[in-house]
Design a protein around this motif. Structure first.
Motif, PDB file in Angstrom:
ATOM      1  N   PHE A 103     128.877 -22.832  45.492  1.00 43.89           N
ATOM      2  CA  PHE A 103     129.553 -21.991  44.332  1.00 43.89           C
ATOM      3  C   PHE A 103     130.229 -21.148  45.277  1.00 43.89           C
ATOM      4  CE2 PHE A 103     125.489 -19.990  43.906  1.00 43.89           C
ATOM      5  CZ  PHE A 103     125.715 -18.660  44.285  1.00 43.89           C
ATOM      6  N   TYR A 104     131.551 -20.293  44.940  1.00 43.23           N
ATOM      7  CA  TYR A 104     132.078 -19.604  45.779  1.00 43.23           C
ATOM      8  C   TYR A 104     132.415 -18.112  44.950  1.00 43.23           C
ATOM      9  CZ  TYR A 104     133.434 -24.093  48.270  1.00 43.23           C
ATOM     10  OH  TYR A 104     133.211 -25.186  48.855  1.00 43.23           O
ATOM     11  N   CYS A 105     132.403 -16.898  45.808  1.00 43.03           N
ATOM     12  CA  CYS A 105     132.655 -15.811  45.180  1.00 43.03           C
ATOM     13  C   CYS A 105     133.703 -15.110  46.026  1.00 43.03           C
ATOM     14  CB  CYS A 105     131.533 -15.080  45.267  1.00 43.03           C
ATOM     15  SG  CYS A 105     129.868 -15.466  44.267  1.00 43.03           S
ATOM     16  N   MET A 106     134.335 -14.340  45.313  1.00 45.47           N
ATOM     17  CA  MET A 106     135.710 -13.631  45.854  1.00 45.47           C
ATOM     18  C   MET A 106     135.782 -12.322  45.091  1.00 45.47           C
ATOM     19  SD  MET A 106     138.079 -17.104  45.431  1.00 45.47           S
ATOM     20  CE  MET A 106     136.487 -17.805  44.864  1.00 45.47           C
ATOM     21  N   HIS A 107     136.386 -11.343  46.007  1.00 44.24           N
ATOM     22  CA  HIS A 107     136.211  -9.980  45.644  1.00 44.24           C
ATOM     23  C   HIS A 107     137.476  -9.445  45.026  1.00 44.24           C
ATOM     24  CE1 HIS A 107     138.553  -9.625  49.732  1.00 44.24           C
ATOM     25  NE2 HIS A 107     138.955  -8.568  49.008  1.00 44.24           N
ATOM     26  N   ASP A 108     138.485 -10.545  44.802  1.00 47.28           N
ATOM     27  CA  ASP A 108     139.359 -10.003  43.793  1.00 47.28           C
ATOM     28  C   ASP A 108     139.681 -11.135  42.738  1.00 47.28           C
ATOM     29  OD1 ASP A 108     142.047  -8.891  42.677  1.00 47.28           O
ATOM     30  OD2 ASP A 108     143.230 -10.109  44.164  1.00 47.28           O
ATOM     31  N   GLU A 109     139.964 -10.652  41.552  1.00 50.18           N
ATOM     32  CA  GLU A 109     140.203 -11.586  40.384  1.00 50.18           C
ATOM     33  C   GLU A 109     141.335 -12.495  40.556  1.00 50.18           C
ATOM     34  OE1 GLU A 109     139.880  -9.657  36.665  1.00 50.18           O
ATOM     35  OE2 GLU A 109     137.856 -10.157  36.541  1.00 50.18           O
ATOM     36  N   ILE A 125     133.436 -20.852  40.358  1.00 47.50           N
ATOM     37  CA  ILE A 125     133.883 -19.531  41.246  1.00 47.50           C
ATOM     38  C   ILE A 125     133.560 -18.476  40.336  1.00 47.50           C
ATOM     39  CG2 ILE A 125     135.666 -20.820  42.525  1.00 47.50           C
ATOM     40  CD1 ILE A 125     137.644 -20.140  40.638  1.00 47.50           C
ATOM     41  N   ALA A 126     133.444 -17.338  41.111  1.00 48.77           N
ATOM     42  CA  ALA A 126     132.990 -16.108  40.354  1.00 48.77           C
ATOM     43  C   ALA A 126     133.522 -14.855  40.992  1.00 48.77           C
ATOM     44  CB  ALA A 126     131.605 -15.881  40.184  1.00 48.77           C
ATOM     45  N   TRP A 127     133.921 -13.739  40.440  1.00 51.66           N
ATOM     46  CA  TRP A 127     134.109 -12.556  41.232  1.00 51.66           C
ATOM     47  C   TRP A 127     133.093 -11.636  41.551  1.00 51.66           C
ATOM     48  CZ3 TRP A 127     134.524  -7.299  38.302  1.00 51.66           C
ATOM     49  CH2 TRP A 127     135.423  -6.232  39.181  1.00 51.66           C
ATOM     50  N   LEU A 128     133.191 -11.008  42.650  1.00 45.27           N
ATOM     51  CA  LEU A 128     132.062 -10.471  43.296  1.00 45.27           C
ATOM     52  C   LEU A 128     132.669  -9.389  44.218  1.00 45.27           C
ATOM     53  CD1 LEU A 128     128.786 -10.069  43.265  1.00 45.27           C
ATOM     54  CD2 LEU A 128     129.242 -11.400  45.739  1.00 45.27           C
ATOM     55  N   PRO A 129     132.980  -8.129  43.760  1.00 45.72           N
ATOM     56  CA  PRO A 129     133.381  -7.293  44.624  1.00 45.72           C
ATOM     57  C   PRO A 129     132.364  -6.782  45.801  1.00 45.72           C
ATOM     58  CG  PRO A 129     133.383  -6.512  42.195  1.00 45.72           C
ATOM     59  CD  PRO A 129     132.424  -7.638  42.277  1.00 45.72           C
ATOM     60  N   HIS A 130     133.137  -6.282  46.632  1.00 49.61           N
ATOM     61  CA  HIS A 130     132.363  -5.506  48.182  1.00 49.61           C
ATOM     62  C   HIS A 130     131.337  -4.556  47.410  1.00 49.61           C
ATOM     63  CE1 HIS A 130     135.858  -6.594  51.121  1.00 49.61           C
ATOM     64  NE2 HIS A 130     135.289  -7.735  50.465  1.00 49.61           N
ATOM     65  N   GLY A 131     130.412  -4.265  48.250  1.00 49.94           N
ATOM     66  CA  GLY A 131     129.647  -2.984  47.922  1.00 49.94           C
ATOM     67  C   GLY A 131     129.967  -1.817  48.971  1.00 49.94           C
ATOM     68  N   SER A 373     123.892  -2.835  43.556  1.00 47.25           N
ATOM     69  CA  SER A 373     124.847  -3.582  42.278  1.00 47.25           C
ATOM     70  C   SER A 373     125.150  -4.750  42.490  1.00 47.25           C
ATOM     71  CB  SER A 373     126.063  -2.565  42.028  1.00 47.25           C
ATOM     72  OG  SER A 373     125.843  -1.484  41.829  1.00 47.25           O
ATOM     73  N   ARG A 374     125.548  -5.083  43.710  1.00 45.37           N
ATOM     74  CA  ARG A 374     125.919  -6.624  44.085  1.00 45.37           C
ATOM     75  C   ARG A 374     124.799  -7.348  44.052  1.00 45.37           C
ATOM     76  NH1 ARG A 374     129.390  -4.376  42.031  1.00 45.37           N
ATOM     77  NH2 ARG A 374     131.265  -3.164  43.509  1.00 45.37           N
ATOM     78  N   ALA A 375     123.494  -7.186  44.368  1.00 41.96           N
ATOM     79  CA  ALA A 375     122.473  -7.926  44.294  1.00 41.96           C
ATOM     80  C   ALA A 375     122.261  -8.507  43.092  1.00 41.96           C
ATOM     81  CB  ALA A 375     121.201  -7.071  45.177  1.00 41.96           C
ATOM     82  N   HIS A 376     122.177  -7.545  42.190  1.00 41.20           N
ATOM     83  CA  HIS A 376     122.276  -7.900  40.538  1.00 41.20           C
ATOM     84  C   HIS A 376     123.100  -8.882  40.206  1.00 41.20           C
ATOM     85  CE1 HIS A 376     118.804  -5.094  39.164  1.00 41.20           C
ATOM     86  NE2 HIS A 376     119.397  -4.197  40.045  1.00 41.20           N
ATOM     87  N   GLU A 377     124.415  -8.552  40.542  1.00 41.51           N
ATOM     88  CA  GLU A 377     125.572  -9.487  40.175  1.00 41.51           C
ATOM     89  C   GLU A 377     125.496 -10.906  40.831  1.00 41.51           C
ATOM     90  OE1 GLU A 377     128.872  -7.188  41.098  1.00 41.51           O
ATOM     91  OE2 GLU A 377     128.206  -5.462  39.881  1.00 41.51           O
ATOM     92  N   ILE A 378     125.064 -10.809  41.951  1.00 39.03           N
ATOM     93  CA  ILE A 378     124.869 -12.301  42.759  1.00 39.03           C
ATOM     94  C   ILE A 378     123.718 -13.337  41.907  1.00 39.03           C
ATOM     95  CG2 ILE A 378     123.311 -11.630  44.536  1.00 39.03           C
ATOM     96  CD1 ILE A 378     126.364 -13.986  44.759  1.00 39.03           C
ATOM     97  N   LEU A 379     122.637 -12.445  41.557  1.00 37.86           N
ATOM     98  CA  LEU A 379     121.738 -13.359  40.737  1.00 37.86           C
ATOM     99  C   LEU A 379     122.110 -13.595  39.324  1.00 37.86           C
ATOM    100  CD1 LEU A 379     118.474 -10.972  41.813  1.00 37.86           C
ATOM    101  CD2 LEU A 379     119.240 -13.323  42.639  1.00 37.86           C
ATOM    102  N   ASN A 380     122.923 -12.932  38.819  1.00 39.15           N
ATOM    103  CA  ASN A 380     123.507 -13.220  37.428  1.00 39.15           C
ATOM    104  C   ASN A 380     124.505 -14.415  37.698  1.00 39.15           C
ATOM    105  OD1 ASN A 380     122.276 -11.250  36.176  1.00 39.15           O
ATOM    106  ND2 ASN A 380     123.964  -9.738  36.130  1.00 39.15           N
ATOM    107  N   ILE A 381     125.326 -14.141  38.624  1.00 41.06           N
ATOM    108  CA  ILE A 381     125.975 -15.544  39.269  1.00 41.06           C
ATOM    109  C   ILE A 381     125.162 -16.717  39.113  1.00 41.06           C
ATOM    110  CG2 ILE A 381     127.802 -16.588  40.713  1.00 41.06           C
ATOM    111  CD1 ILE A 381     128.792 -13.469  41.110  1.00 41.06           C
ATOM    112  N   TYR A 382     124.200 -16.619  40.265  1.00 38.96           N
ATOM    113  CA  TYR A 382     123.499 -17.839  40.487  1.00 38.96           C
ATOM    114  C   TYR A 382     122.761 -18.302  39.138  1.00 38.96           C
ATOM    115  CZ  TYR A 382     118.575 -19.620  41.960  1.00 38.96           C
ATOM    116  OH  TYR A 382     117.653 -20.552  42.152  1.00 38.96           O
ATOM    117  N   ASN A 383     122.168 -17.540  38.458  1.00 34.67           N
ATOM    118  CA  ASN A 383     121.685 -17.998  37.204  1.00 34.67           C
ATOM    119  C   ASN A 383     122.668 -18.677  36.455  1.00 34.67           C
ATOM    120  OD1 ASN A 383     119.090 -17.222  37.880  1.00 34.67           O
ATOM    121  ND2 ASN A 383     119.489 -15.009  36.956  1.00 34.67           N
ATOM    122  N   ALA A 384     123.790 -18.305  36.237  1.00 36.92           N
ATOM    123  CA  ALA A 384     124.830 -18.927  35.453  1.00 36.92           C
ATOM    124  C   ALA A 384     125.184 -20.391  36.050  1.00 36.92           C
ATOM    125  CB  ALA A 384     126.095 -18.124  35.446  1.00 36.92           C
ATOM    126  N   PHE A 385     125.088 -20.241  37.370  1.00 40.25           N
ATOM    127  CA  PHE A 385     125.429 -21.625  38.266  1.00 40.25           C
ATOM    128  C   PHE A 385     124.333 -22.693  37.783  1.00 40.25           C
ATOM    129  CE2 PHE A 385     124.543 -24.191  42.024  1.00 40.25           C
ATOM    130  CZ  PHE A 385     125.852 -24.846  42.173  1.00 40.25           C
TER     131      PHE A 385
END
Length: 390
Positions: A103-109, A125-131, A373-385
């Protein structure tokens, strides 16, 4: 869960700092994280770690990797590729690692739209901003600089020549038109102009997805125009300030000979990221320019806020528009640089107002836009994947 995060050979070490910070934040959440440096570790050593430790997730910034995609498939290990640039800069890596476990993450929708329309529409694919990065110190750090501007400033005249020297007429025509539109109005995503020109030539976007040569050619002109606009605009904003007598401390590669010779520009060359953050902390303002987002982020903006430095940014949409002009950020209009000059002088003269904005920015960024914040978000993306795969 056992997680692997790759470090590698990047133009700037900031990306490896991303890997370190994200890894440590995942450790705080109870995960066992292997931060592996691809520059110093052998293929066999990395392969042994992947195959012998029940790895649940591998994360790679910009797709830096030298383990074949089929290995992740064979070991049933999800591979998350986190882009810190537009995906058009990384077409070959996207192609190399596309598969059932990626899966791929990008910092702009907006990047998500261009990915689906031009690169692949059947890929997670998913939105993941910088930290942002905060330097914590018991000592009070004095603001000794007025303005700091990190980042590469290329020679936009040379880049313009590259546009004019494109061999295929259609590519040259599209690139020139995109560039001229971007010069006239920088407050619109470049991808908007890209699509206008593609459609004007009678080309449907699906052809880029279906034809590798098409995608390579058109992604190249997009990235060329993007780099040219950024080089030109960074030249313009610095010159607008230094010509008014303000001093700007620049960190990074500087290819513009006029700026190098200017008496009000202090050029320092590239600096490792942590030392650069310390320099940001010593400055009253971060001068920032980045291509217009639909809903994006940039680590220098967030890091400056976490170190209580006021951000002067071109008009943009950061992190669901949570940053408001005059409240927790200061925006200038790239189409009217008088706004930059006026606001810079205003907030230099009104320190109390500047400090209120700095504090507001610190609080909201600390709450929502750290690598924690991004650590929580990447785990949410991973679980959704994983849920999608089931």
């Amino acid at each position: 869960m056992n997680i692997v995060i790759y470090k590698g050979n990047f133009q700037y070490d900031v990306v490896n700092c991303f890997a370190e910070e994200l890894g440590h934040e995942l450790m705080k959440l109870g995960h066992n994280v292997y931060i592996l440096n691809l520059v110093t570790m052998s293929h066999n050593k990395i392969l042994a770690i992947l195959s012998q430790n029940e790895i649940g997730l591998v994360l790679s910034f910009n797709g830096v990797n030298f383990i074949e995609q089929k290995i992740y498939e064979g070991l049933n290990i999800p591979l998350g590729i986190l882009f810190v640039d537009h995906p058009f800069f990384h077409v070959s890596r996207i192609r190399a690692y596309k598969g059932n476990m990626t899966f791929y993450c990008m910092h702009d929708e907006g990047f998500l739209n261009s990915f689906e329309e031009c690169i692949a529409e059947d890929v997670p694919i998913a939105w993941l901003p910088h930290g942002g990065t905060e330097i914590v110190s018991d000592e009070s750090i004095e603001k000794t600089y007025d303005i700091i501007m990190p980042g590469t400033i290329g020679d936009y005249i040379q880049l313009e020549k590259e546009i004019l020297n494109l061999e295929l007429d259609i590519l040259k025509r599209i690139a020139i038109n995109m560039y001229e539109k971007g010069k006239q109005n920088y407050n619109i995503p470049l991808y908007h102009y890209f699509k206008e020109e593609i459609f004007a030539e009678g080309i449907e976007l699906y052809r880029l997805r279906k034809d590798e040569d098409f995608l390579n050619a058109f992604s190249y002109i997009y990235t060329l125009v993007d780099r040219t606009l950024r080089a030109r605009n960074r030249y313009r904003i610095i010159k607008a300030l230094v010509d008014k007598g303000l001093k700007v401390h620049h960190y990074g590669n500087l290819a513009n000979t006029e700026l190098k010779a200017h008496k009000n520009i202090i050029t320092n060359g590239p600096l490792n990221y942590i030392d650069l953050v310390k320099e940001m902390k010593r400055s009253k303002f971060l001068l920032h320019d980045i291509s217009y987002f639909e809903n994006g982020s940039h680590e220098r903006v967030l890091t400056s806020m976490l170190n209580r430095t006021l951000v002067l940014s071109n008009n943009n949409n950061y992190c669901n528009n949570m940053y408001i002009d005059g409240e927790n950020i200061v925006y200038y209009d790239m189409n009217n640089l008088d706004t930059l000059v006026e606001k810079t002088f205003y907030y230099l003269e009104h320190e109390d107002e500047r400090k209120v904005i700095e504090e507001n920015a610190y609080r909201i960024t600390k709450q929502y836009n750290t690598w924690g914040s991004r650590a929580h978000e990447i785990l949410n993306i991973y679980n959704a994947f994983l849920k999608m795969k089931r």
